[in-house]
Design a protein around this motif. Structure first.
Motif, mmCIF file in Angstrom:
data_model
loop_
_atom_site.group_PDB
_atom_site.id
_atom_site.type_symbol
_atom_site.label_atom_id
_atom_site.label_comp_id
_atom_site.label_asym_id
_atom_site.label_seq_id
_atom_site.Cartn_x
_atom_site.Cartn_y
_atom_site.Cartn_z
ATOM 1 N N GLU A 290 0.813 -1.214 0.000
ATOM 2 C CA GLU A 290 0.000 0.000 0.000
ATOM 3 C C GLU A 290 0.849 1.267 0.000
ATOM 4 N N ALA A 291 1.981 1.238 0.687
ATOM 5 C CA ALA A 291 2.842 2.420 0.816
ATOM 6 C C ALA A 291 4.262 2.060 0.400
ATOM 7 N N VAL A 292 5.119 3.056 0.332
ATOM 8 C CA VAL A 292 6.483 2.865 -0.144
ATOM 9 C C VAL A 292 7.315 1.980 0.788
ATOM 10 N N GLU A 293 6.988 1.952 2.081
ATOM 11 C CA GLU A 293 7.743 1.133 3.022
ATOM 12 C C GLU A 293 7.423 -0.341 2.804
ATOM 13 N N ARG A 294 8.436 -1.179 2.810
ATOM 14 C CA ARG A 294 8.238 -2.620 2.609
ATOM 15 C C ARG A 294 7.407 -3.221 3.740
ATOM 16 N N SER A 295 7.404 -2.590 4.903
ATOM 17 C CA SER A 295 6.651 -3.089 6.049
ATOM 18 C C SER A 295 5.157 -2.733 5.985
ATOM 19 N N SER A 296 4.752 -1.928 5.011
ATOM 20 C CA SER A 296 3.340 -1.565 4.880
ATOM 21 C C SER A 296 2.540 -2.788 4.412
ATOM 22 N N PRO A 297 1.202 -2.755 4.560
ATOM 23 C CA PRO A 297 0.390 -3.925 4.198
ATOM 24 C C PRO A 297 0.587 -4.365 2.742
ATOM 25 N N VAL A 298 0.699 -5.672 2.567
ATOM 26 C CA VAL A 298 0.847 -6.277 1.240
ATOM 27 C C VAL A 298 -0.528 -6.350 0.593
ATOM 28 N N VAL A 299 -0.618 -5.939 -0.686
ATOM 29 C CA VAL A 299 -1.889 -6.001 -1.414
ATOM 30 C C VAL A 299 -1.884 -7.072 -2.505
ATOM 31 N N GLY A 300 -0.690 -7.562 -2.870
ATOM 32 C CA GLY A 300 -0.614 -8.579 -3.920
ATOM 33 C C GLY A 300 0.798 -8.820 -4.366
ATOM 34 N N ASN A 301 0.903 -9.359 -5.575
ATOM 35 C CA ASN A 301 2.224 -9.598 -6.155
ATOM 36 C C ASN A 301 2.175 -9.416 -7.667
ATOM 37 N N ALA A 302 3.346 -9.169 -8.227
ATOM 38 C CA ALA A 302 3.475 -8.992 -9.676
ATOM 39 C C ALA A 302 4.456 -10.031 -10.194
ATOM 40 N N GLN A 303 3.962 -10.920 -11.023
ATOM 41 C CA GLN A 303 4.815 -11.940 -11.622
ATOM 42 C C GLN A 303 5.070 -11.548 -13.057
ATOM 43 N N ARG A 304 6.357 -11.593 -13.441
ATOM 44 C CA ARG A 304 6.667 -11.152 -14.797
ATOM 45 C C ARG A 304 7.890 -11.858 -15.346
ATOM 46 N N ILE A 305 8.011 -11.738 -16.658
ATOM 47 C CA ILE A 305 9.197 -12.177 -17.389
ATOM 48 C C ILE A 305 9.745 -10.937 -18.064
ATOM 49 N N GLU A 306 11.047 -10.705 -17.919
ATOM 50 C CA GLU A 306 11.697 -9.536 -18.518
ATOM 51 C C GLU A 306 12.844 -9.979 -19.410
ATOM 52 N N VAL A 307 12.992 -9.291 -20.519
ATOM 53 C CA VAL A 307 14.134 -9.483 -21.400
ATOM 54 C C VAL A 307 14.824 -8.135 -21.529
#
Length: 186
Positions: free
Chosen positions: A88-105
């Motif tokens: 939710e916020a910039v701090e890693r300790s803020s509540p998790v809302v989800g995840n982003a799975q990706r492939i990058e080249v």
């Protein structure tokens, strides 16, 4: 293999006819032989932060392939798989809302960028179980950039839109990216 000459205007007409038949009519889509009622199109605005962590003992991004050449600088052609945390916020300790799975080249010799396919999935809140998909070129050296949203599922069915992203922290190789997303969906 034989080549057939086609007049340019005939090709354009054929493409336009195909596009016309592929367009949904009056907010309906066909699924398994029956029309799926989509209802009214909605607009949703999302805001969250993506944490891309490479330096930790539990990295969220891992290189899975690299080119068999030393001619290209900066890992050009390298492939990464990523499973980043969204908060939710910039701090890693803020509540998790989800995840982003990706492939990058990694691509681009003049501008360092990646071409990526990403699924942004929500695991909490009113969008739990829903996701949207991004497929775009991401010029990662630019602070602000725009990515194309090309689809979605759950509450974001048939999403299209844009993700405006800004790098908030770059402490090589770790990054925190702010996402402001506008989705049009059913």
């Amino acid at each position: 293999m034989a080549w057939v000459a086609v007049r340019p205007d005939a090709s354009l007409a054929a493409v336009l006819v195909i596009i016309l038949f592929l367009m949904p009519a009056e907010g309906h889509a066909v699924r398994a032989g029956r029309a799926l009622k989509l209802g009214k199109e909605k607009v949703t605005y999302l805001h969250f932060f993506l944490h891309d962590t490479v330096s930790d003992k539990n990295p969220t991004a891992v290189q899975v392939a690299s080119p068999n050449s030393t001619r290209f600088p900066f890992g050009f052609g390298s492939v990464f798989v990523v499973d980043d945390v969204l908060t939710e916020a910039v701090e890693r300790s803020s509540p998790v809302v989800g995840n982003a799975q990706r492939i990058e080249v990694l691509t681009g010799l003049d501008k360092f960028s990646v071409v990526m396919t990403m699924d942004v999935a929500f695991t909490t809140g009113k969008y739990k179980g829903s996701s949207f998909s991004v497929m775009s070129r991401n010029p990662i050296t630019e602070m602000g950039r725009e990515l194309a949203v090309i689809g979605g599922r759950g509450k974001f069915r048939l999403a299209r839109g844009v993700a405006q992203i800004t790098t908030r922290l770059f402490k090589f190789p770790d990054t925190i990216i702010e996402y402001n997303v506008t989705l049009f969906h059913y």
